[in-house]
Motif scaffolding. Structure first.
Motif, PDB file in Angstrom:
ATOM      1  N   UNK A  83      46.810 -14.494  -3.746  1.00  0.00           N
ATOM      2  CA  UNK A  83      46.488 -13.392  -2.829  1.00  0.00           C
ATOM      3  C   UNK A  83      45.056 -12.891  -2.952  1.00  0.00           C
ATOM      4  N   UNK A  84      44.371 -13.181  -4.059  1.00  0.00           N
ATOM      5  CA  UNK A  84      42.981 -12.731  -4.187  1.00  0.00           C
ATOM      6  C   UNK A  84      42.116 -13.368  -3.105  1.00  0.00           C
ATOM      7  N   UNK A  85      42.382 -14.647  -2.782  1.00  0.00           N
ATOM      8  CA  UNK A  85      41.636 -15.296  -1.706  1.00  0.00           C
ATOM      9  C   UNK A  85      41.868 -14.598  -0.372  1.00  0.00           C
ATOM     10  N   UNK A  86      43.104 -14.157  -0.152  1.00  0.00           N
ATOM     11  CA  UNK A  86      43.394 -13.428   1.088  1.00  0.00           C
ATOM     12  C   UNK A  86      42.686 -12.072   1.091  1.00  0.00           C
ATOM     13  N   UNK A  87      42.625 -11.434  -0.072  1.00  0.00           N
ATOM     14  CA  UNK A  87      41.899 -10.173  -0.170  1.00  0.00           C
ATOM     15  C   UNK A  87      40.420 -10.347   0.122  1.00  0.00           C
ATOM     16  N   UNK A  88      39.821 -11.414  -0.369  1.00  0.00           N
ATOM     17  CA  UNK A  88      38.415 -11.689  -0.095  1.00  0.00           C
ATOM     18  C   UNK A  88      38.190 -12.009   1.377  1.00  0.00           C
ATOM     19  N   UNK A  89      39.155 -12.693   1.996  1.00  0.00           N
ATOM     20  CA  UNK A  89      39.063 -12.955   3.436  1.00  0.00           C
ATOM     21  C   UNK A  89      39.082 -11.647   4.215  1.00  0.00           C
ATOM     22  N   UNK A  90      39.931 -10.714   3.796  1.00  0.00           N
ATOM     23  CA  UNK A  90      39.967  -9.400   4.452  1.00  0.00           C
ATOM     24  C   UNK A  90      38.630  -8.682   4.336  1.00  0.00           C
ATOM     25  N   UNK A  91      37.987  -8.789   3.175  1.00  0.00           N
ATOM     26  CA  UNK A  91      36.685  -8.139   2.995  1.00  0.00           C
ATOM     27  C   UNK A  91      35.666  -8.663   3.990  1.00  0.00           C
ATOM     28  N   UNK A  92      35.670  -9.973   4.207  1.00  0.00           N
ATOM     29  CA  UNK A  92      34.732 -10.577   5.160  1.00  0.00           C
ATOM     30  C   UNK A  92      35.048 -10.135   6.586  1.00  0.00           C
ATOM     31  N   UNK A  93      36.326 -10.184   6.947  1.00  0.00           N
ATOM     32  CA  UNK A  93      36.720  -9.751   8.294  1.00  0.00           C
ATOM     33  C   UNK A  93      36.422  -8.277   8.513  1.00  0.00           C
ATOM     34  N   UNK A  94      36.577  -7.464   7.469  1.00  0.00           N
ATOM     35  CA  UNK A  94      36.370  -6.025   7.594  1.00  0.00           C
ATOM     36  C   UNK A  94      34.905  -5.668   7.773  1.00  0.00           C
ATOM     37  N   UNK A  95      34.015  -6.575   7.434  1.00  0.00           N
ATOM     38  CA  UNK A  95      32.589  -6.313   7.635  1.00  0.00           C
ATOM     39  C   UNK A  95      32.181  -6.537   9.093  1.00  0.00           C
ATOM     40  N   UNK A  96      32.965  -7.300   9.843  1.00  0.00           N
ATOM     41  CA  UNK A  96      32.578  -7.685  11.199  1.00  0.00           C
ATOM     42  C   UNK A  96      32.618  -6.545  12.218  1.00  0.00           C
ATOM     43  N   UNK A  97      33.535  -5.547  12.131  1.00  0.00           N
ATOM     44  CA  UNK A  97      33.524  -4.480  13.139  1.00  0.00           C
ATOM     45  C   UNK A  97      32.511  -3.367  12.846  1.00  0.00           C
ATOM     46  N   UNK A  98      31.567  -3.619  11.942  1.00  0.00           N
ATOM     47  CA  UNK A  98      30.511  -2.662  11.641  1.00  0.00           C
ATOM     48  C   UNK A  98      29.151  -3.316  11.877  1.00  0.00           C
ATOM     49  N   UNK A  99      28.113  -2.504  12.136  1.00  0.00           N
ATOM     50  CA  UNK A  99      26.773  -3.080  12.305  1.00  0.00           C
ATOM     51  C   UNK A  99      26.363  -3.885  11.075  1.00  0.00           C
ATOM     52  N   UNK A 100      25.732  -5.020  11.306  1.00  0.00           N
ATOM     53  CA  UNK A 100      25.310  -5.899  10.209  1.00  0.00           C
ATOM     54  C   UNK A 100      23.786  -5.913  10.066  1.00  0.00           C
ATOM     55  N   UNK A 101      23.055  -6.066  11.166  1.00  0.00           N
ATOM     56  CA  UNK A 101      21.594  -6.021  11.089  1.00  0.00           C
ATOM     57  C   UNK A 101      20.993  -5.396  12.342  1.00  0.00           C
ATOM     58  N   UNK A 102      21.810  -4.778  13.149  1.00  0.00           N
ATOM     59  CA  UNK A 102      21.357  -4.171  14.394  1.00  0.00           C
ATOM     60  C   UNK A 102      22.530  -3.504  15.076  1.00  0.00           C
ATOM     61  N   UNK A 103      22.341  -2.960  16.269  1.00  0.00           N
ATOM     62  CA  UNK A 103      23.455  -2.323  16.977  1.00  0.00           C
ATOM     63  C   UNK A 103      24.567  -3.329  17.259  1.00  0.00           C
ATOM     64  N   UNK A 104      25.800  -2.863  17.163  1.00  0.00           N
ATOM     65  CA  UNK A 104      26.956  -3.751  17.269  1.00  0.00           C
ATOM     66  C   UNK A 104      27.473  -3.816  18.699  1.00  0.00           C
ATOM     67  N   UNK A 105      27.789  -5.017  19.142  1.00  0.00           N
ATOM     68  CA  UNK A 105      28.423  -5.182  20.454  1.00  0.00           C
ATOM     69  C   UNK A 105      29.836  -4.602  20.398  1.00  0.00           C
ATOM     70  N   UNK A 106      30.265  -3.849  21.418  1.00  0.00           N
ATOM     71  CA  UNK A 106      31.582  -3.208  21.374  1.00  0.00           C
ATOM     72  C   UNK A 106      32.739  -4.172  21.151  1.00  0.00           C
ATOM     73  N   UNK A 107      32.610  -5.431  21.602  1.00  0.00           N
ATOM     74  CA  UNK A 107      33.735  -6.361  21.475  1.00  0.00           C
ATOM     75  C   UNK A 107      34.064  -6.652  20.012  1.00  0.00           C
ATOM     76  N   UNK A 108      33.065  -6.513  19.120  1.00  0.00           N
ATOM     77  CA  UNK A 108      33.334  -6.821  17.720  1.00  0.00           C
ATOM     78  C   UNK A 108      34.272  -5.814  17.063  1.00  0.00           C
ATOM     79  N   UNK A 109      34.491  -4.679  17.711  1.00  0.00           N
ATOM     80  CA  UNK A 109      35.406  -3.683  17.162  1.00  0.00           C
ATOM     81  C   UNK A 109      36.834  -4.208  17.075  1.00  0.00           C
ATOM     82  N   UNK A 110      37.147  -5.266  17.818  1.00  0.00           N
ATOM     83  CA  UNK A 110      38.499  -5.819  17.814  1.00  0.00           C
ATOM     84  C   UNK A 110      38.889  -6.315  16.426  1.00  0.00           C
ATOM     85  N   UNK A 111      37.915  -6.698  15.589  1.00  0.00           N
ATOM     86  CA  UNK A 111      38.230  -7.194  14.255  1.00  0.00           C
ATOM     87  C   UNK A 111      38.868  -6.120  13.383  1.00  0.00           C
TER      88      UNK A 111
END
Length: 518
Positions: A8-36
Motif C-alpha cells: 500500500x505504500x506504493x499506492x500512497x505515493x501514487x496518491x501524493x503525485x495525483x494530489x499535486x495535480x489539482x494545484x498550481x505547479x509553475x503557473x496559473x492552473x487550468x480549471x480542468x485540472x481540478x478534476x484530479x
C-alpha cells in the motif's frame, strides 16, 4: 491497482503525485485540472482498506506509515518552492535548503499519517469498509483544521483546488474551505468504495454514481455567476523591488522612489490584463476619462523598501501622498514598537492623519520566523539572513466592519514557482468565504482585484515596475462563515474525536481475552 494492494505504500505515493495535480505547479492552473481532486486519494484509501492490508500484521501501524509516506511526498512536491526561497533569498547552502524542505515535509506529513491511522482504526473497530469511507470526510476536514491551528500552516488545503468551481464554492460562505474539502473526500471515498466492492454489479453501480457525482459538481467550473458590482477604484503600486538585495534608500534614491510613488498614485487608468496574467493573455489599454473622482484607496505592497512605521520620513511621505491624492493610503513596511518588529500595513487617512497599523498574523515559516525553535534549534544559524518577526493578533476583520479586504504581499521570495499562484488562490478563497472584494497589491505580481466570487478581474503584468488601477466594491453583509468562523470544521473535529475514542475502546475490547463462564 489490485496487484499493488499488498504494497500500500506504493499506492500512497501514487496518491501524493495525483494530489499535486489539482494545484498550481509553475503557473496559473487550468480549471480542468481540478478534476484530479476527486480521485487523488482513491489509491491511498484503497490501499488502506484492501483486505490484504487489513489482514496484514500491525495493521494500524502499517496504515499510519502509508499515510505518512503519502504526506511526506505530497508536501515535498507541493512546496518545492521552499528550497528555492531558502537557497536564493535566504542564503542557505543547498544542503541546508534541502534539509529544511525535508524537515517541513516530515513534520506536516504527520497529518496524513494521522488520517491513515484513523481510517485503519475505524476499519478495525467496526469491521467493515463502510464506516471508514463514511467517516473519511470528517477525518480529513478535522485534520485540515488541526493543521491550521497546531502548526499554523494551512497551505493548499484540498478545497483550494476548487477555487474556480462556482458551484462547489457556494459552500465556502457557510463552511469555509473545509466544507469543499469534505465534499471532495466524499467523492474519493465513493470511487474507493467502487473498487472495494466485492461484486462486479455493485462495483459498476457505485462507480457510475461516483462519476456522476464528481462530473456534475465539477461543471461549476464552467458556469460563472454574473459580474459583481463595483463602485470605487484602487491604485495599486507594484514596485518590483529585488528581494535579494538590501534596499536602503539614501538621499537621491529616496527622492526618486517617492517621486515615482507620487506620480503613480495620481493615475486614473492603466494597461491591464482581463483576468489572470497568463502567457497568452492580451494587455488591454483603456481610454482614460477626465474628471474622475479620487481613488478609494492607494496601496503600496509588502516590499523590501526603506519604509519603517516610526520613521519621520515615512510618516511625512504617506501624509503627502494621501493629501495630494485625497485618498486613504495603505503601505506595507516593518512596524516597530516596544514589543518588537512586525510585518505591518500602516494606514493614513485622506487628511494625512494616521488611522492605525495592522500586524501580519500568519507569518511564513523559515522566511519570517523560525517555527518550533526547540525542535529546529539549528535553523537560526541557517537563516541568519531572514528577519525573525513577531505575530500580530487582531483579526475578525469583516465581522468588525471591513467592507473590502486589502491584501499586501511580496511574492518575490517565491520566484516563478508554484507558490505565487497557490498564494493567490488562497486569497481568492477568503473573498468567497466572506463575499468581499479583495484589493491585492504585490511587489512583483500577481497584483489584482478579486471579486466576491473569487474571480480575478484585472491584473498587472508580473515582474515589472508598474501600477494597476482596478475597480472594486463594498459589501457589509455577513456570511454564516464570517459570523461563526470554522464551526463546521470544529464539528468535524468533535465527531472525529468521539469516533476515535469509541473505536479505540472497541479495538481494545476485541483484543482482550474473553472471560471463561462456568
Amino acid at each position: 491497482m489490485r496487484s499493488h494492494a499488498r504494497n500500500p505504500i506504493l499506492l500512497g505515493l501514487l496518491s501524493a503525485i495525483l494530489l499535486d495535480l489539482p494545484f498550481p505547479i509553475a503557473g496559473p492552473m487550468s480549471p480542468w485540472r481540478a478534476i484530479f481532486a476527486w480521485i487523488a486519494l482513491v489509491p491511498l484509501l484503497y490501499g488502506l482498506l484492501a483486505q490484504s492490508n487489513v489482514e496484514a500484521p500491525r495493521y494500524l501501524r502499517r496504515s499510519a506509515l502509508v499515510g505518512y509516506a503519502c504526506g511526506i511526498l505530497w508536501y515535498a512536491l507541493n512546496s518545492y518552492w521552499i528550497y528555492d526561497t531558502m537557497y536564493q533569498y535566504g542564503h542557505v547552502p543547498p544542503p541546508g535548503a534541502v534539509g529544511i524542505l525535508i524537515l517541513y515535509s516530515l513534520v506536516l506529513g504527520l497529518y496524513f499519517g494521522l488520517f491513515g491511522f484513523l481510517i485503519a482504526l475505524s476499519r478495525k473497530a467496526f469491521r467493515t469498509n463502510i464506516a471508514p469511507l463514511l467517516l473519511a470526510p470528517f477525518f480529513w476536514a478535522a485534520i485540515e483544521f488541526a493543521a491550521s491551528r497546531i502548526t499554523s500552516v494551512p497551505w493548499d488545503q484540498l478545497g483550494y483546488s476548487q477555487v474556480d468551481n462556482f458551484l462547489l464554492t457556494h459552500l465556502a460562505p457557510v463552511t469555509g474551505v473545509y466544507g469543499i474539502s469534505f465534499v471532495l473526500i466524499a467523492g474519493n471515498a465513493l470511487f474507493a468504495a467502487a473498487l472495494l466492492a466485492r461484486s462486479l454489479h455493485l462495483r459498476l453501480r457505485i462507480g457510475v454514481g461516483a462519476c456522476l457525482f464528481a462530473i456534475l459538481l465539477q461543471l461549476g467550473s464552467f458556469t460563472p455567476p454574473k459580474p459583481s458590482a463595483a463602485s470605487a477604484y484602487a491604485v495599486m503600486l507594484q514596485p518590483n523591488l529585488d528581494v535579494g538585495v538590501e534596499n536602503i534608500w539614501l538621499g537621491p534614491e529616496w527622492d526618486e522612489n517617492v517621486s515615482w510613488i507620487m506620480e503613480q498614485s495620481q493615475r486614473t487608468c492603466t494597461p491591464a490584463y482581463a483576468g489572470m496574467p497568463t502567457a497568452d493573455a492580451k494587455l488591454l489599454t483603456p481610454e482614460c476619462s477626465k474628471n474622475v473622482p479620487p481613488p478609494g484607496l492607494i496601496a503600496w505592497p509588502e516590499a523590501p523598501s526603506s519604509f519603517i512605521s516610526d520613521d519621520p520620513r515615512t510618516i511625512a511621505m504617506m501624509r503627502t501622498v494621501a493629501t495630494t491624492a485625497h485618498a486613504p493610503m495603505i503601505v506595507g513596511m516593518f512596524g516597530h514598537d516596544a514589543t518588537g518588529t512586525y510585518n505591518s500595513g500602516v494606514v493614513t487617512a485622506p487628511d494625512g492623519s494616521s488611522l492605525g497599523r495592522y500586524d501580519k498574523i500568519h507569518l511564513v515559516p523559515f522566511g519570517e520566523y523560525i517555527p518550533y525553535r526547540n525542535v529546529f534549534f539549528f535553523a537560526h544559524k541557517l537563516t541568519q539572513q531572514i528577519v525573525d518577526l513577531q505575530r500580530g493578533k487582531d483579526r475578525l476583520f469583516a465581522r468588525n466592519g471591513a467592507q473590502v479586504f486589502v491584501n499586501i504581499s511580496d511574492d518575490g521570495w517565491y520566484g516563478d514557482t508554484s507558490a505565487p499562484w497557490q498564494h493567490l488562490n488562497m486569497a481568492r478563497m477568503r473573498a468567497i468565504e466572506n463575499r468581499r472584494w479583495i484589493v491585492r497589491d504585490t511587489n512583483n505580481g500577481v497584483t489584482t482585484s478579486i471579486d466576491p466570487y473569487g474571480r480575478v478581474t484585472l491584473s498587472a503584468p508580473r515582474h515589472m515596475q508598474t501600477s494597476l488601477v482596478a475597480r472594486y466594491g463594498y459589501n457589509d453583509e455577513l456570511t454564516f462563515y464570517t459570523r461563526f468562523g470554522d464551526l463546521f470544521a470544529m464539528l468535524c473535529g468533535i465527531i472525529t474525536l468521539a469516533v476515535a475514542g469509541n473505536a479505540m475502546r472497541l479495538v481494545a475490547s476485541q483484543s482482550s481475552p474473553k472471560r471463561q463462564v462456568s
